[in-house]
Design an enzyme around this catalytic site. Sequence first.
Site, PDB file in Angstrom:
ATOM      1  N   GLU A 135      45.014  40.528  36.812  1.00 19.07           N
ATOM      2  CA  GLU A 135      44.833  39.088  37.003  1.00 19.07           C
ATOM      3  C   GLU A 135      43.859  38.552  35.951  1.00 19.07           C
ATOM      4  O   GLU A 135      42.674  38.878  35.976  1.00 19.07           O
ATOM      5  CB  GLU A 135      44.289  38.802  38.397  1.00 19.07           C
ATOM      6  CG  GLU A 135      43.983  37.332  38.643  1.00 19.07           C
ATOM      7  CD  GLU A 135      43.228  37.083  39.943  1.00 19.07           C
ATOM      8  OE1 GLU A 135      42.529  36.040  40.024  1.00 19.07           O
ATOM      9  OE2 GLU A 135      43.324  37.916  40.864  1.00 19.07           O
ATOM     10  N   ARG A 191      39.570  30.868  33.447  1.00 19.28           N
ATOM     11  CA  ARG A 191      38.202  30.341  33.413  1.00 19.28           C
ATOM     12  C   ARG A 191      37.660  30.174  32.001  1.00 19.28           C
ATOM     13  O   ARG A 191      36.532  29.716  31.827  1.00 19.28           O
ATOM     14  CB  ARG A 191      37.263  31.264  34.192  1.00 19.28           C
ATOM     15  CG  ARG A 191      37.636  31.440  35.651  1.00 19.28           C
ATOM     16  CD  ARG A 191      36.645  32.333  36.368  1.00 19.28           C
ATOM     17  NE  ARG A 191      37.102  32.696  37.700  1.00 19.28           N
ATOM     18  CZ  ARG A 191      36.454  33.514  38.525  1.00 19.28           C
ATOM     19  NH1 ARG A 191      35.303  34.047  38.126  1.00 19.28           N
ATOM     20  NH2 ARG A 191      36.941  33.805  39.711  1.00 19.28           N
ATOM     21  N   THR A 226      42.714  31.877  39.282  1.00 17.76           N
ATOM     22  CA  THR A 226      42.015  30.599  39.269  1.00 17.76           C
ATOM     23  C   THR A 226      42.971  29.463  38.901  1.00 17.76           C
ATOM     24  O   THR A 226      42.633  28.556  38.140  1.00 17.76           O
ATOM     25  CB  THR A 226      40.792  30.611  38.330  1.00 17.76           C
ATOM     26  OG1 THR A 226      40.134  31.883  38.404  1.00 17.76           O
ATOM     27  CG2 THR A 226      39.780  29.558  38.753  1.00 17.76           C
ATOM     28  N   LYS A 265      45.687  35.829  49.484  1.00 19.85           N
ATOM     29  CA  LYS A 265      44.384  36.255  48.989  1.00 19.85           C
ATOM     30  C   LYS A 265      43.330  35.849  50.020  1.00 19.85           C
ATOM     31  O   LYS A 265      43.360  34.724  50.529  1.00 19.85           O
ATOM     32  CB  LYS A 265      44.109  35.562  47.646  1.00 19.85           C
ATOM     33  CG  LYS A 265      42.732  35.834  47.046  1.00 19.85           C
ATOM     34  CD  LYS A 265      42.614  35.120  45.706  1.00 19.85           C
ATOM     35  CE  LYS A 265      41.248  35.314  45.076  1.00 19.85           C
ATOM     36  NZ  LYS A 265      41.157  34.712  43.732  1.00 19.85           N
TER      37      LYS A 265
END
Length: 211
Positions: free
Chosen positions: A45, A49, A73, A133
Amino acid sequence: MNDRTAQLEATLTLGPVVPVVVIENAADAVPLARALVAGGAPAIEVTLRTPAALDAIRAIAAEVEGAHVGAGTVLNPADLDKAIRAGATFIVSPGSTPALLDAAEEQLVPLLPGAASASEAMILLERGYVLQKFFPAEAAGGASMLRSLGGPLPGIRFCPTGGVSTKNARDYLSLPNVICVGGSWLTPRDLVAAGDWNAIEQLAREAAALR
């Protein structure tokens, strides 16, 4: 189980730990991913960011055999579209919004949406998300919280992320409603900055042996 869920399940069961990676320099993406794959952590993953994230996903998708690169994200439909165009094969969000869920349902690439409470998990379950998640895992109650959710919500399996480490990963992985964990400890900033891919490969090997 629909195709997207089956695809996501296949990815999340490639190993007990999904490395959660922050890439500052796109040039690091390929050697970093190769080290993770060699160590037995092929579902990667890359979090959105940093400005380098999309280029990193693009490079891993094109150049690293055996890697299953996802984008983390992801906060909105625009992020979703950019990540998929870059080559992400799965999408991870810290939470969910109706707009993001609506956009995800129009895509073939699966979404792992975040939930931190029974209510959030139930809302996602109503929309068919049986893989979720659990974030932020430790702050939201840790393994004991997930154990409690397992009784009333047996149809959901979680990937806890946030505060998960070598010290507590097995606490999560021992739970029947945990499919895998997400962790950033496999790619510490100092090792990435030093280009110490052998050390990262070893961390991946240790993570792969957790279950």
